[in-house]
Design a protein around this motif. Structure first.
Motif, mmCIF file in Angstrom:
data_model
loop_
_atom_site.group_PDB
_atom_site.id
_atom_site.type_symbol
_atom_site.label_atom_id
_atom_site.label_comp_id
_atom_site.label_asym_id
_atom_site.label_seq_id
_atom_site.Cartn_x
_atom_site.Cartn_y
_atom_site.Cartn_z
ATOM 1 N N MET A 143 0.814 -1.212 0.000
ATOM 2 C CA MET A 143 0.000 0.000 0.000
ATOM 3 C C MET A 143 0.852 1.268 0.000
ATOM 4 O O MET A 143 0.344 2.355 -0.280
ATOM 5 C CB MET A 143 -0.961 -0.008 1.188
ATOM 6 C CG MET A 143 -2.107 -0.999 0.992
ATOM 7 S SD MET A 143 -3.452 -0.819 2.184
ATOM 8 C CE MET A 143 -2.698 -1.476 3.665
ATOM 9 N N GLN A 144 2.139 1.144 0.328
ATOM 10 C CA GLN A 144 3.041 2.302 0.294
ATOM 11 C C GLN A 144 3.618 2.546 -1.095
ATOM 12 O O GLN A 144 4.191 3.613 -1.357
ATOM 13 C CB GLN A 144 4.206 2.084 1.279
ATOM 14 C CG GLN A 144 3.786 1.842 2.714
ATOM 15 C CD GLN A 144 2.904 2.957 3.256
ATOM 16 O OE1 GLN A 144 3.224 4.137 3.089
ATOM 17 N NE2 GLN A 144 1.800 2.580 3.887
ATOM 18 N N GLU A 145 3.471 1.576 -1.992
ATOM 19 C CA GLU A 145 4.046 1.745 -3.328
ATOM 20 C C GLU A 145 3.280 2.806 -4.109
ATOM 21 O O GLU A 145 2.058 2.891 -4.019
ATOM 22 C CB GLU A 145 4.012 0.423 -4.097
ATOM 23 C CG GLU A 145 4.991 -0.619 -3.576
ATOM 24 C CD GLU A 145 5.059 -1.835 -4.479
ATOM 25 O OE1 GLU A 145 4.786 -1.701 -5.701
ATOM 26 O OE2 GLU A 145 5.376 -2.935 -3.975
ATOM 27 N N PRO A 146 4.012 3.625 -4.880
ATOM 28 C CA PRO A 146 3.329 4.663 -5.673
ATOM 29 C C PRO A 146 2.581 4.060 -6.845
ATOM 30 O O PRO A 146 2.865 2.956 -7.294
ATOM 31 C CB PRO A 146 4.496 5.530 -6.151
ATOM 32 C CG PRO A 146 5.666 4.602 -6.190
ATOM 33 C CD PRO A 146 5.472 3.647 -5.051
ATOM 34 N N LEU A 147 1.618 4.828 -7.343
ATOM 35 C CA LEU A 147 0.895 4.436 -8.540
ATOM 36 C C LEU A 147 1.718 4.789 -9.778
ATOM 37 O O LEU A 147 2.585 5.659 -9.727
ATOM 38 C CB LEU A 147 -0.456 5.162 -8.597
ATOM 39 C CG LEU A 147 -1.454 4.807 -7.500
ATOM 40 C CD1 LEU A 147 -2.655 5.726 -7.582
ATOM 41 C CD2 LEU A 147 -1.897 3.350 -7.611
ATOM 42 N N PRO A 148 1.458 4.125 -10.893
ATOM 43 C CA PRO A 148 2.199 4.478 -12.109
ATOM 44 C C PRO A 148 1.861 5.878 -12.579
ATOM 45 O O PRO A 148 0.742 6.357 -12.365
ATOM 46 C CB PRO A 148 1.744 3.423 -13.116
ATOM 47 C CG PRO A 148 0.415 2.970 -12.626
ATOM 48 C CD PRO A 148 0.502 3.027 -11.127
ATOM 49 N N GLY A 149 2.826 6.524 -13.194
ATOM 50 C CA GLY A 149 2.615 7.873 -13.704
ATOM 51 C C GLY A 149 2.551 7.872 -15.218
ATOM 52 O O GLY A 149 1.767 7.163 -15.828
ATOM 53 N N LYS A 150 3.430 8.648 -15.810
ATOM 54 C CA LYS A 150 3.451 8.761 -17.256
ATOM 55 C C LYS A 150 3.848 7.423 -17.882
ATOM 56 O O LYS A 150 4.782 6.777 -17.434
ATOM 57 C CB LYS A 150 4.456 9.844 -17.667
ATOM 58 C CG LYS A 150 4.512 10.103 -19.155
ATOM 59 C CD LYS A 150 5.518 11.197 -19.465
ATOM 60 C CE LYS A 150 5.619 11.452 -20.967
ATOM 61 N NZ LYS A 150 6.619 12.515 -21.274
ATOM 62 N N PRO A 151 3.131 6.988 -18.923
ATOM 63 C CA PRO A 151 3.463 5.686 -19.539
ATOM 64 C C PRO A 151 4.902 5.644 -20.043
ATOM 65 O O PRO A 151 5.453 6.633 -20.514
ATOM 66 C CB PRO A 151 2.467 5.580 -20.702
ATOM 67 C CG PRO A 151 1.336 6.458 -20.310
ATOM 68 C CD PRO A 151 1.932 7.594 -19.539
ATOM 69 N N PHE A 152 5.498 4.465 -19.923
ATOM 70 C CA PHE A 152 6.858 4.239 -20.412
ATOM 71 C C PHE A 152 6.845 3.991 -21.921
ATOM 72 O O PHE A 152 5.890 3.428 -22.464
ATOM 73 C CB PHE A 152 7.471 3.001 -19.741
ATOM 74 C CG PHE A 152 7.837 3.196 -18.297
ATOM 75 C CD1 PHE A 152 9.126 3.546 -17.925
ATOM 76 C CD2 PHE A 152 6.888 3.013 -17.300
ATOM 77 C CE1 PHE A 152 9.458 3.712 -16.594
ATOM 78 C CE2 PHE A 152 7.207 3.175 -15.965
ATOM 79 C CZ PHE A 152 8.506 3.534 -15.609
ATOM 80 N N ALA A 153 7.924 4.409 -22.563
ATOM 81 C CA ALA A 153 8.124 4.000 -23.952
ATOM 82 C C ALA A 153 8.528 2.531 -23.945
ATOM 83 O O ALA A 153 9.297 2.084 -23.093
ATOM 84 C CB ALA A 153 9.215 4.843 -24.601
ATOM 85 N N LEU A 154 8.001 1.766 -24.876
ATOM 86 C CA LEU A 154 8.334 0.348 -24.920
ATOM 87 C C LEU A 154 9.770 0.149 -25.403
ATOM 88 O O LEU A 154 10.304 0.979 -26.145
ATOM 89 C CB LEU A 154 7.372 -0.401 -25.836
ATOM 90 C CG LEU A 154 6.140 -0.978 -25.135
ATOM 91 C CD1 LEU A 154 5.241 0.119 -24.629
ATOM 92 C CD2 LEU A 154 5.359 -1.890 -26.074
#
Length: 795
Positions: free
Chosen positions: A242-253
């Motif tokens: 629950m302490q882990e951040p949520l994903p932000g801007k999508p990564f380039a593949l």
């Protein structure tokens, strides 16, 4: 007949009609589920040998939708089932209890609040795009879901959902979502990440990374608590997750092998599929980084492109494939071109094949002297890169120094047609023109080859030598192209088809590789100095005419590394030389490979013999001998033609004959004698060379060893001379050589005296079209004549 009548009478009854209806419904039920549920365009994905993604291309509809993946990671499966369908493994496709609860909620709220759909029903809904979400469609989904359960296993249904569920924006399927939102494959997800992705398909248009972060986190944390309560994770894992951040801007593949992806997609209809290659992902990334590092260095000279291949010798499989450099922002230098497959001028990179071919034929030994003098073939006059001449040079050194004139001399002796056929045999698919069309320029870049073919040919040579050292046999299937699809592995793992011979015999191949070890090294380059202690490699560079292509190919018993540098546009650049631009990349790439061994000497195909120290030829009677291991095919080579027994007077200063010296007073001295045209250049670089002593005055004209030679033209030569602007034939420079410096040579054309020369014996002449005779005479009366023809050639 009575039985058939009774059957028709039965069909008219209510019971019979019901039976027919049931039968028709059963048929419909069996056929109601399409053979293929999903027909959406798919992304093309390239993986390495272990399944690690290297590159991917978006689907034609603009969606990141990876091909179906039957593997669903346990963390995601647990999170998804807990969130969407707790009784997934127990129900037959629908959950009556969930449907009743959903119906009660919808009636209570007077709107659709909960669907009550199982994962099986959701797979059906995903496959039936555009259908309304009403009670009728829900019933159809329920029926199709039960049919789905009969055709597919629970594991397969879960994989169908994971591969086709929407994850927000233009991301479809777990694989694409994992790479876009977390920059790695789904098997590497943490519990928090798996829980986040399990939630997203529930409302992809409303909740996806980058928006509605509080609602997304609340949903994720509730799911983590449910997983804890269900015993899937412990309390500590739940708290930390629950302490882990949520994903932000999508990564380039990842895009580690873009050119190979395009090549693989076009190969056998692989577009829109998951393609497993033979590449090694970590090595591929390191090699690509090396190319980019050198790319920045080469940009200073406006050299924009480079390509590298690494081939495993034993199998021929490709383990690294960098088809080009990365594009500079806002600039287009052909970086999308797959240089690996582009035919480019070969420069000197074919010389080892000619050397090995002549060794295999027994025409030369490793150190046989080859002429290195100014040479004309019609209007073609090859030059060494240094524009200097050695007079005569050992074949091995001519290869290691990449001298052009000796190479052309060897090709003239071997024949262009035979060499063209040999290149085709070793796998150079772009050698398609006639031998006459290529001419002698074939050995110096007059042909084009692909980096792919060259790497495969050198790997085949090494593979053949390795096999011979293991079994003393050759195999027909050792010569084959490199390959890059893992699916082709069985094609290249055939049992060896024993053959009595190969393109090159083992001894000649070994001798060729030994010569290639001594290629002039880029000593100023740190990459070479760092590699010196890592292993021994055979290597060759090449530079095409106009400085358009720089090549470097190196090999060991285990690997072949092939490098090209230049501009995809074909633009030449000063300093675009293989040893300076491609060789540093070669050695740095070799530094990334495991330490190499070296080829064993194929003693069954070699023999130790006596050779002349000065000439490298099979020893005759009059030379200083030394022992050397040579290829067995070389045993049929001719004895040394350069060592003669001279008859000297008692002082040892003059050559004599029986006309002027008593035989009893003669001294008989072995002597190393080169032709005059070779001697004049040879002795400039070999201080120990002893020129031929002069004839004693009064010994007559019984000349058996000439002191003079015409370098150009040769007997029977045809000279094509272009017309000048005034319409007259241009001038041609004729050249001669004399052993004695300062000797005067008198020139005659068709018995007409032209003049004399001393020191440098050159004369510019403009003979008329037609046949002529050129005569030169020195001070002692020695005469040389040649007949030639002038053929005018209009501009």
């Amino acid at each position: 007949m009575p039985l058939l009548n009774r059957f028709f009478l039965f069909l008219r009854t209510k019971k019979g009609k019901a039976s027919v209806l049931i039968f028709l419904l059963l048929i419909w039920y069996v056929l109601c589920l399409p053979s293929s549920l999903f027909h959406d365009p798919l992304s093309t994905v390239l993986e390495d040998e272990q399944g690690t993604m290297l590159s991917a291309r978006i689907a034609s509809d603009g969606q990141w939708r990876f091909p179906y993946n039957e593997k669903v990671p346990e963390k995601f499966a647990s999170a998804l089932i807990e969130y969407e369908d707790r009784h997934f493994y127990q129900h037959p496709g629908f959950n009556p209890g969930a449907l009743l609860r959903a119906l009660k909620q919808d009636i209570k709220e007077k709107r659709a609040v909960s669907g009550g759909s199982t994962l099986s029903m959701q797979v059906i809904r995903l496959s039936r795009k555009g259908k309304s979400r009403n009670l009728y469609q829900k019933c159809i989904e329920l029926i199709l879901a039960t049919r789905l359960e009969l055709r597919y296993s629970k594991k397969q249904i879960l994989a169908l959902y994971a591969s086709n569920a929407p994850f927000g924006s233009n991301v479809v399927g777990l694989d694409a979502a994992s790479w876009r939102y977390y920059g790695r494959g789904p098997e590497q997800l943490s519990w928090a990440e798996a829980a986040t992705l399990a939630i997203l398909p529930n409302a992809p248009s409303l909740i996806y990374p980058g928006k509605n972060q509080e609602r997304l986190k609340a949903k994720r944390d509730r799911l983590l608590c449910r997983l804890r309560d269900a015993g899937k994770i412990d309390h500590q894992t739940c708290d930390l997750s629950m302490q882990e951040p949520l994903p932000g801007k999508p990564f380039a593949l990842p895009d580690d092998a873009p050119q190979l992806l395009e090549r693989a997609a076009a190969f056998k209809g692989q577009k829109g599929r998951r393609i497993q290659s033979t590449l090694h992902a970590e090595l591929q990334r390191r090699v690509k980084a090396i190319v980019e590092k050198h790319h920045h260095r080469l940009l200073a000279n406006e050299i924009h492109n480079a390509a590298v291949l690494v081939i495993e010798v034993k199998t021929g499989k490709t383990i690294a494939y960098v088809g080009n450099t990365e594009a500079e922002p806002g600039k287009d230098h052909g970086n999308d071109v797959d240089i690996v497959m582009a035919p480019r001028s070969t420069g000197s990179i074919l010389k080892p094949f000619l050397y090995a071919g002549m060794l295999s034929d027994g025409q030369i030994l490793p150190n046989t002297l080859i002429p290195d003098i100014p040479t004309h073939f019609g209007n073609y006059a090859p030059l060494n890169f240094s524009e200097t001449f050695d007079g005569a040079v050992p074949a091995k050194r001519a290869l290691s120094r990449s001298l052009n004139v000796p190479a052309v001399k060897l090709l003239q002796r071997y024949s262009t047609e035979r060499f063209r056929d040999l290149l085709q045999k070793v796998g150079l698919t772009t050698i398609t023109r006639s031998a006459d069309n290529y001419g002698l320029t074939l050995i110096l870049g007059g042909a084009e080859a692909r980096l792919w073919d060259l790497a495969g040919a050198y790997a085949s040579m090494a593979r053949t030598l390795n096999r011979y050292n293991e079994s003393s046999q050759y195999s027909r299937n050792d010569y084959h192209p490199a390959w890059f699809l893992k699916a082709d592995s069985s094609k290249y793992k055939q049992e060896p088809e024993v053959s009595g011979s190969s393109c090159f015999d083992a001894g000649s191949t070994y001798v060729t590789f030994e010569a290639m070890v001594e290629v002039n090294r880029p000593d100023e380059e740190a990459s070479w100095r760092e590699y010196v202690s890592s292993g021994k490699i055979a290597w060759k560079t090449g530079t095409s005419f106009g400085f358009r292509d720089g090549w470097a190919i190196g090999l060991s018993p285990e690997y072949v590394v092939a490098v090209w540098t230049g501009n995809a546009s074909g633009e030449g650049r000063p300093g675009l030389i293989g040893v300076q631009t491609a060789a540093p990349i070669l050695f740095e790439v070799f530094g990334q490979l495991p330490a190499s061994s070296w080829f064993k000497k194929p003693e069954h195909d070699m023999q130790e013999i006596s050779v002349c120290h000065e000439s490298g030829c099979k020893a005759g009677d009059y030379c200083d001998k030394e022992n050397m291991w040579v290829q067995k095919s070389g045993l049929k080579s001719a004895p040394c033609p350069y060592h003669r027994l001279l008859h000297m007077d008692h002082t040892g200063k003059y050559r004599v004959n029986s006309d002027c010296e008593d035989i009893a007073r003669m001294k008989h001295v072995p002597w190393f004698i080169l032709p005059p045209s070779e001697e004049i250049y040879y002795k400039r670089k070999n201080a120990t060379y002893a020129s031929l002593p002069p004839m004693k005055p009064g010994c007559g004209n019984n000349i058996t060893l000439h002191s003079m030679e015409l370098i150009y033209p040769k007997e029977g030569g045809k000279i094509y001379v272009p017309l000048e602007l005034d319409g007259k034939l241009g001038r041609t420079v004729f050249e001669a050589a004399h052993r004695k410096p300062g000797t005067i040579i008198y020139w005659h054309l068709d018995d007409n005296y032209l003049g004399s020369t001393s020191g440098i014996h050159q004369m510019a002449l403009a003979p008329e079209e037609g046949k002529h005779r050129l005569t030169i005479v020195d001070e002692s009366g020695e005469t040389v004549e040649v007949n030639f023809e002038i053929i005018g050639k209009k501009k």
